[in-house]
Design an enzyme around this catalytic site. Structure first.
Site, short mmCIF file in Angstrom:
data_model
loop_
_atom_site.label_atom_id
_atom_site.label_comp_id
_atom_site.label_asym_id
_atom_site.label_seq_id
_atom_site.Cartn_x
_atom_site.Cartn_y
_atom_site.Cartn_z
CG ASP A 98 -0.26 -0.07 2.55
OD1 ASP A 98 0.74 -0.82 2.68
OD2 ASP A 98 -0.70 0.62 3.49
CD GLU A 161 4.17 0.70 7.06
OE1 GLU A 161 4.93 0.93 7.99
OE2 GLU A 161 3.77 1.59 6.28
ZN LIG Z 1 6.99 1.98 4.13
#
Ligand SMILES: [Zn+2]
Length: 397
Positions: A98, A161
């Site tokens: 992401d 993340e």
């Molecule tokens: Zn990163």
């Protein structure tokens, strides 16, 4: 004379430079923007198909029910595994797929992955589709340059993340995907300077402390109880009893910058009293004052100990200060962590960096990246204290 296997491997990787650039560009072209978590499935499938064609067994793990997961934006992680021809440890390369929003001000399409003057331009080129592509190319080069590969290689592309990792690393770690006996070593090719081997981070505790008072007209403060003055007492206690202790606490972790090698506490914000309307300052005695603290802790400290230290000071004020009441709410916490600085991954990574660019540093990051755990807001009950008898008597006399 027999050739040096590491030199052979480096040559194989160098020969794939163009392929590395192309793979990075392909990955950037998936606009995996988070939030909301766009395009996770096609990006994971692209990685999975590539690894499958190189002999990897591929798993897609849907983190069903995690924050943001929906039919439109499913949280799909990919894990590829290739057992070697001889027994040995499993080395896992983890990257998040992401990226954060592209934002304004781009001079080119952030998802076109344009190459200009020897650089790849695009959202995620650095953080961290470049790292993901580098690990895939390195692993493929290793497989191609070695007749007998002892041990197992894994590549994962994980989601979320940038929003706490709930549907990604957090979900997988809880289910043993990164643990022994499946995995022995994990390498995360996040961008933290080319000469830096990051082996851990300090811990974090964010909390909101609120002091409670009683509202009254500002002309007659004796009829109320000022929550801002109570907060001042908290700050005073921090200055006197907490800050000197924190400054004296030193860590053995090689944290950068060196100033971060002891415990720290920042006051992020204070909000007290009634909201102001422009031009009309609030006229009342504040009945509430809220303060957000950011406490960074060392590997030598425990989260419970750190919280207990603050609660003890607040409870002292409950016992000693007339009318003092408070509540505290956890906002966010991360445990400190550090891998073995003399372990095989840290040592061999540093040696490889020295070999390629001539210098390397083993470092622990001052902040906390990854592995975050956000806490659902939970309010502690305000602690009330009966007015001390001594004061009451004095008030009567
Ligand atoms: Zn990163």
């Amino acid at each position: 004379m027999a050739s040096d296997p590491t030199e052979d491997l480096f040559r194989t990787i160098d020969a794939r430079r163009d392929e590395l650039v192309e793979l990075t560009r392909e990955l950037i072209r998936f606009p995996t923007v988070n939030p909301p978590g766009e395009g996770y499935r096609p990006c994971a499938q692209y990685i999975g198909e590539r690894m499958r064609s190189r002999g990897f067994a591929v798993d897609y793990v849907h983190a069903a029910g995690t924050p943001g997961d929906s039919e439109r934006h499913p949280r799909i992680n990919v894990i590829a595994r290739r057992e070697g021809s001889a027994p040995g440890p499993c080395v896992h390369f983890n990257s998040h797929i992401d990226v954060v929003q592209s934002g304004a001000g781009w001079t080119m399409d952030p998802f076109a992955a344009v190459v200009k003057d020897g650089r790849v331009y695009g959202r995620g080129a650095c953080d961290m589709k470049g790292g993901l592509a580098a690990s895939i190319i390195a692993v493929e080069a290793l497989i191609d340059s070695t007749a007998v590969l002892p041990g197992t290689l894994e590549i994962s592309g994980t989601v979320d993340e940038e929003s706490g990792g709930y549907g990604g690393v957090h979900y997988l770690a809880q289910r043993g995907w990164f643990s022994a006996p499946r995995v022995d070593h994990v390498i995360i090719p996040e961008p933290l300077n080319v000469d830096r081997v990051c082996i851990g981070h300090r811990g974090v505790w964010w909390a909101e402390i609120e002091t409670h008072g009683r509202m009254a007209h500002g002309s007659m403060p004796f009829l109320g109880d000022c929550a801002v003055r109570h907060m001042h007492a908290v700050l005073d206690r921090f200055e006197r009893d907490l800050y000197p202790k924190l400054a004296a606490r030193h860590t053995d972790m090689p944290v950068v910058p060196p100033g971060a090698r002891h415990s720290t506490l920042n006051i992020n914000s204070i909000h007290g009293g009634q909201p102001e309307i422009p031009g009309y300052p609030a006229p009342c005695v504040p009945d509430s004052c809220r303060m957000v603290i950011d406490r960074r802790l060392l590997i030598e400290e425990s989260l419970d100990g750190v919280k207990g230290e603050v609660l003890e000071l607040l409870d002292q004020l409950v016992a000693e200060r007339a009318g003092f009441r408070y509540s505290i709410r956890d906002i966010f916490e991360v445990r400190p962590t550090m891998a073995d600085r003399n372990g095989p991954v840290a040592r061999s990574t540093a040696a490889a960096i020295r070999r390629v660019i001539g210098r390397a540093q083993g470092q622990v990051h001052a902040g906390a990246l990854g592995g975050r755990r956000r806490i659902q807001p939970q309010r502690r009950c305000p602690r009330r204290r009966p007015r001390p008898a001594r004061r009451r008597q004095r008030a009567r006399s």
